[in-house]
Design a protein around this motif. Structure first.
Motif, PDB file in Angstrom:
ATOM      1  N   LEU A   1       0.595  -1.183  -0.154  1.00 20.93           N
ATOM      2  CA  LEU A   1       0.109   0.252   0.041  1.00 20.93           C
ATOM      3  C   LEU A   1       0.869   1.291   0.021  1.00 20.93           C
ATOM      4  O   LEU A   1       0.480   2.107  -0.783  1.00 20.93           O
ATOM      5  CB  LEU A   1      -0.792  -0.074   1.144  1.00 20.93           C
ATOM      6  CG  LEU A   1      -1.951  -1.106   0.965  1.00 20.93           C
ATOM      7  CD1 LEU A   1      -2.963  -1.085   2.553  1.00 20.93           C
ATOM      8  CD2 LEU A   1      -2.529  -0.990  -0.092  1.00 20.93           C
ATOM      9  N   VAL A   2       1.908   1.721   0.758  1.00 22.02           N
ATOM     10  CA  VAL A   2       2.474   2.528   0.827  1.00 22.02           C
ATOM     11  C   VAL A   2       3.577   2.812  -0.662  1.00 22.02           C
ATOM     12  O   VAL A   2       3.554   3.981  -1.126  1.00 22.02           O
ATOM     13  CB  VAL A   2       3.233   2.444   1.930  1.00 22.02           C
ATOM     14  CG1 VAL A   2       5.211   3.554   2.006  1.00 22.02           C
ATOM     15  CG2 VAL A   2       2.999   2.026   3.500  1.00 22.02           C
ATOM     16  N   THR A   3       3.623   2.047  -0.846  1.00 20.09           N
ATOM     17  CA  THR A   3       4.968   1.800  -2.092  1.00 20.09           C
ATOM     18  C   THR A   3       4.048   2.671  -3.518  1.00 20.09           C
ATOM     19  O   THR A   3       4.360   2.740  -4.198  1.00 20.09           O
ATOM     20  CB  THR A   3       5.884   0.658  -2.215  1.00 20.09           C
ATOM     21  OG1 THR A   3       5.257  -0.854  -2.428  1.00 20.09           O
ATOM     22  CG2 THR A   3       6.808   1.222  -0.952  1.00 20.09           C
ATOM     23  N   GLY A   4       2.291   1.996  -2.875  1.00 11.26           N
ATOM     24  CA  GLY A   4       1.792   2.007  -4.417  1.00 11.26           C
ATOM     25  C   GLY A   4       1.331   2.985  -4.693  1.00 11.26           C
ATOM     26  O   GLY A   4       0.569   3.224  -5.449  1.00 11.26           O
ATOM     27  N   SER A   5       0.923   3.604  -3.220  1.00  6.90           N
ATOM     28  CA  SER A   5       0.629   5.495  -3.117  1.00  6.90           C
ATOM     29  C   SER A   5       1.295   6.353  -1.992  1.00  6.90           C
ATOM     30  O   SER A   5       0.976   6.255  -1.196  1.00  6.90           O
ATOM     31  CB  SER A   5      -1.489   5.237  -3.381  1.00  6.90           C
ATOM     32  OG  SER A   5      -1.589   6.018  -2.983  1.00  6.90           O
ATOM     33  N   PRO A   6       2.857   6.080  -2.257  1.00  8.11           N
ATOM     34  CA  PRO A   6       3.414   6.970  -1.165  1.00  8.11           C
ATOM     35  C   PRO A   6       2.495   7.837  -0.864  1.00  8.11           C
ATOM     36  O   PRO A   6       2.892   8.809   0.464  1.00  8.11           O
ATOM     37  CB  PRO A   6       4.672   7.051  -2.027  1.00  8.11           C
ATOM     38  CG  PRO A   6       4.640   6.571  -3.369  1.00  8.11           C
ATOM     39  CD  PRO A   6       3.186   6.331  -3.627  1.00  8.11           C
TER      40      PRO A   6
END
Length: 321
Positions: free
Chosen positions: A239-244
């Motif tokens: 989630l974090v790397t997909g939508s930082p």
């Protein structure tokens, strides 16, 4: 599997920021658990400064490790056993195999870390045990593939075995008297700057291997729900790397540190950035806030990314117990 992913996607959409993600679980749940102590075992992702105080992030003196963040939420400190504390986690430590990911045979494995604790102490009624490993095993296995000493297929077999072994250690902790064991495996290393910078084949290999490791771990602990809680770092960091930007990050692609290690410091080869050597003075020139980056080096994450995952782990723990 598709249903589970849909459920997770709906949850992610409802929790578009880190703050909201934390709110989606424990805000209306009254926890019955008041931990007296945290005890931690694992690799560099959980290391709070076992060797010389160095952590695998930007060493800025802050609460910059997820295990510390989780313990601190309960008003408790977590320090390395080398400084008299109860965190045995150490950088590059593998679950049962030696040498470690950087080629050091002296680094205690997770099994040996637990051996050391059990030889000198026992678990208290309200202890929470944190068990986080897998990253070092994946790094070491991928290095063997790159060196041509094993095939991709052999790596998958080996990481599945490592996942089962981590699950076995969680069961061992329960058998030794631990009532609350929080387990996390590896985040998806296919999303790391290491994988992304090496090419599509490495991305594919590390994505597959990370998934297989975590699947094997989950299967091995599935009947221990009363005492073992799995916190899904792969899901969270996807989630974090997909939508930082949803988590107040500007960059999820590049390491913010410039602290190059002449040796094989984190197991991905000599001459690579090693965040255990990183301080605020050794971040990229012109970066005003290194906590706007997800990654400290090509494998490990920044203090803010660590803290956010610790808060997520707290949410899961608080909701369960």
């Amino acid at each position: 599997m598709a249903v589970n992913w849909l459920r997770r996607s709906v949850l992610a959409a409802a929790c578009a920021s880190a703050t909201l993600l934390v709110a989606c679980g424990s805000s209306t749940i009254e926890s019955a658990l008041t931990p007296a102590r945290f005890v931690a075992f694992g690799d560099g992702f959980s290391d709070v400064g076992q060797v010389g105080g160095a952590r695998y992030t930007v060493n800025d003196g802050s609460v910059n490790n997820w295990t510390q963040q989780l313990a601190g939420t309960y008003g408790l400190a977590l320090t390395p056993v080398s400084a008299g504390g109860t965190s045995y986690a150490q950088g590059n430590a593998r679950i049962s195999a030696k040498p470690d990911a950087a080629g050091n045979a002296a680094t205690p494995t997770v099994v040996q870390q637990i051996d050391t604790f059990l030889a000198s102490g026992s678990f208290k009624e309200s202890d929470v045990v944190l068990l986080g490993a897998g990253t070092a095993d994946l790094v070491a296995q991928a290095a063997a593939v790159a060196a041509g000493t094993q095939t991709r297929e052999q790596m998958i077999v080996q990481v599945q075995q490592a996942g089962r072994e981590l699950g076995e250690q969680s069961l061992r902790l329960v058998a030794a008297g631990a009532k609350y064991v929080v387990v996390t495996g590896s985040y998806n290393l296919g999303r790391s700057p290491w994988a992304e910078g090496t090419g599509p084949a490495q991305v594919d290999l590390l994505t597959d291997a990370s998934s297989k490791f975590n699947q094997a771990l989950l299967i091995s602990i599935e009947k221990q729900g009363a005492n073992v809680l799995y916190v899904d770092s792969a899901y969270y960091f996807n989630l974090v790397t997909g939508s930082p930007s949803s988590y107040s990050f500007d960059n999820a692609d590049d390491p913010v540190c410039t602290s190059v290690d002449a040796g094989n410091g984190i197991g991905i080869g000599a001459g690579q950035v090693n965040s255990a050597l990183c301080m605020p003075a050794t971040v990229r020139a012109g970066v005003a806030n290194y906590n706007r980056y997800v990654f400290a080096d090509r494998v490990y994450v920044t203090p803010e990314a660590q803290r956010l995952f610790g808060t997520y782990a707290y949410d899961r723990l608080h909701a369960r117990w």
